[in-house]
Design a protein around this motif. Structure first.
Motif, PDB file in Angstrom:
ATOM      1  N   ILE A  98       0.839  -1.204   0.000  1.00  0.00           N
ATOM      2  CA  ILE A  98       0.000   0.000   0.000  1.00  0.00           C
ATOM      3  C   ILE A  98       0.870   1.248   0.000  1.00  0.00           C
ATOM      4  CG2 ILE A  98      -1.728   1.317   1.289  1.00  0.00           C
ATOM      5  CD1 ILE A  98      -2.769  -1.370   2.377  1.00  0.00           C
ATOM      6  N   GLU A  99       1.925   1.234   0.813  1.00  0.00           N
ATOM      7  CA  GLU A  99       2.826   2.393   0.875  1.00  0.00           C
ATOM      8  C   GLU A  99       3.481   2.651  -0.477  1.00  0.00           C
ATOM      9  OE1 GLU A  99       4.536   2.715   5.405  1.00  0.00           O
ATOM     10  OE2 GLU A  99       5.313   1.082   4.155  1.00  0.00           O
ATOM     11  N   SER A 100       3.999   1.594  -1.106  1.00  0.00           N
ATOM     12  CA  SER A 100       4.734   1.775  -2.358  1.00  0.00           C
ATOM     13  C   SER A 100       3.813   2.196  -3.499  1.00  0.00           C
ATOM     14  CB  SER A 100       5.477   0.485  -2.732  1.00  0.00           C
ATOM     15  OG  SER A 100       4.567  -0.569  -2.981  1.00  0.00           O
ATOM     16  N   ARG A 101       2.592   1.646  -3.529  1.00  0.00           N
ATOM     17  CA  ARG A 101       1.661   1.997  -4.603  1.00  0.00           C
ATOM     18  C   ARG A 101       1.166   3.439  -4.476  1.00  0.00           C
ATOM     19  NH1 ARG A 101      -1.226  -2.372  -6.880  1.00  0.00           N
ATOM     20  NH2 ARG A 101      -2.672  -0.837  -7.748  1.00  0.00           N
ATOM     21  N   LEU A 102       0.935   3.872  -3.248  1.00  0.00           N
ATOM     22  CA  LEU A 102       0.373   5.208  -3.033  1.00  0.00           C
ATOM     23  C   LEU A 102       1.429   6.258  -2.689  1.00  0.00           C
ATOM     24  CD1 LEU A 102      -2.809   4.275  -0.956  1.00  0.00           C
ATOM     25  CD2 LEU A 102      -2.563   4.533  -3.427  1.00  0.00           C
ATOM     26  N   LYS A 103       2.682   5.764  -2.474  1.00  0.00           N
ATOM     27  CA  LYS A 103       3.782   6.671  -2.127  1.00  0.00           C
ATOM     28  C   LYS A 103       3.453   7.500  -0.888  1.00  0.00           C
ATOM     29  CE  LYS A 103       5.712   6.942  -6.793  1.00  0.00           C
ATOM     30  NZ  LYS A 103       4.972   5.749  -7.246  1.00  0.00           N
TER      31      LYS A 103
END
Length: 334
Positions: free
Chosen positions: A37-42
């Motif tokens: 989730i962090e990497s996809r949404l930055k």
């Protein structure tokens, strides 16, 4: 669920009930689900027990909190939340609410759509995203349905699932899965066996879906009794199909005459689903696709439904969407 906004770029949520096993499922092994989730949404997500905070762009942070809430609801029914489940949940939100638009902090995906769950012998199947939900609803309410779009959007899988559900409910007497005998430039005449044996390898995706939903033994017994029939399109000529659930897969490889022949086979109490991808037509040069022709001819017929999928509806690995987009861009420029 308690949710608050401390400052424009920080959103938090308390997931209830505070269940250790459900929270572990939400986080995934080595916090993989949270990292995705962090990497996809930055954005950045911090957590303590059942309290989660998202930092970063305000819209994306709120988007992450909504995703966490929706996934946590899933843990009440499913033991493990996989990376694929997280990906599909993110895609579902992305399609419903553009990332550059403000979101209602109290609205989750389950509030936006109460979609149908397809029940099969081996479990339940949930349509993902608005287009899949509309597709399933259309199949359930129309006698003839077209599902058109790129690979990986669930067209065939959901059609087979709906067919299995209808059969288990005794709404139809048999299920027919059909494909035209034209595949990706292969010359079937060089393959051993009769026509059914030549085409059989290309029907494997349909077999796989059936086996997943009913089990190998059940599918084998139903095939022996001709209740489930998997056949090349040529075998449909001259037949009238009453009380049947018929799926025509890879319909972009039908000719005009074959498509008309297939559509006129449908009898009383039958449902037909026609799936295809107009970007993967393998017919000989100069031969018109029956799918393209049917879309133009039948678009005004109220009893027939059309669902058009796009690359953003792809539910496979995220790179598949990028591949579809790249091919579309290249082909539109050449």
């Amino acid at each position: 669920m308690k949710q608050s906004q401390k400052q424009p770029s920080e959103f938090s949520i308390t997931l209830e009930p505070n269940d250790v096993k459900r929270l572990a499922s939400l986080r995934g092994q080595f916090e993989d689900n949270i990292r995705l989730i962090e990497s996809r949404l930055k954005i950045e997500i911090r957590s303590r027990d059942n309290f989660f905070t998202a930092f970063g762009d305000p819209h994306k942070s709120q988007f992450a909190i909504n995703t966490l809430y929706d996934l946590y609801q899933e843990t009440a029914h499913y033991r493990d939340i996989t990376l694929e489940e997280v990906h599909l949940c993110l895609r579902q939100f992305e399609k419903k609410i553009p990332m550059d638009q403000p979101q209602d902090p109290h609205q989750s995906v389950t509030d936006i759509d109460n979609y149908s769950v397809i029940r099969t012998k081996k479990g339940t199947i949930k349509p993902r995203g608005i287009n899949q939900q509309r597709y399933v609803r259309s199949i359930q309410t129309h006698d003839i349905n077209f599902g058109i779009g790129p690979a990986g959007t669930g067209k065939t899988y959901l059609a087979v699932a709906c067919a299995v559900e209808a059969f288990l409910r005794d709404e139809v007497e048999r299920v027919l899965l059909v494909r035209p005998a034209v595949e990706a430039g292969e010359r079937l005449g060089f393959l051993p066996g009769d026509l059914a044996q030549k085409v059989d390898p290309y029907l494997r995706p349909l077999y796989d879906a059936l086996h997943e939903m009913l089990g190998f033994d059940v599918v084998a017994k139903l095939q022996e009794r001709n209740i489930i029939e998997v056949a090349p399109l040529a075998y449909m000529r001259g037949r009238t199909l009453n009380g049947a659930y018929i799926i025509l897969d890879e319909s972009q490889n039908t000719t005009r005459e074959q498509m008309k022949m297939f559509l006129t086979r449908i009898g009383f109490g039958s449902t037909a689903v026609i799936t295809g991808d107009m970007s993967q037509i393998d017919l000989p040069r100069g031969t018109s696709s029956g799918l393209v022709h049917a879309c133009n001819v039948l678009k005004t017929v109220a009893e027939i439904s059309f669902t058009h999928f796009e690359s953003r509806d792809v539910v496979r690995h995220p790179i598949v969407q990028s591949i579809v987009d790249a091919y579309d861009t290249y082909e539109s420029d050449t």
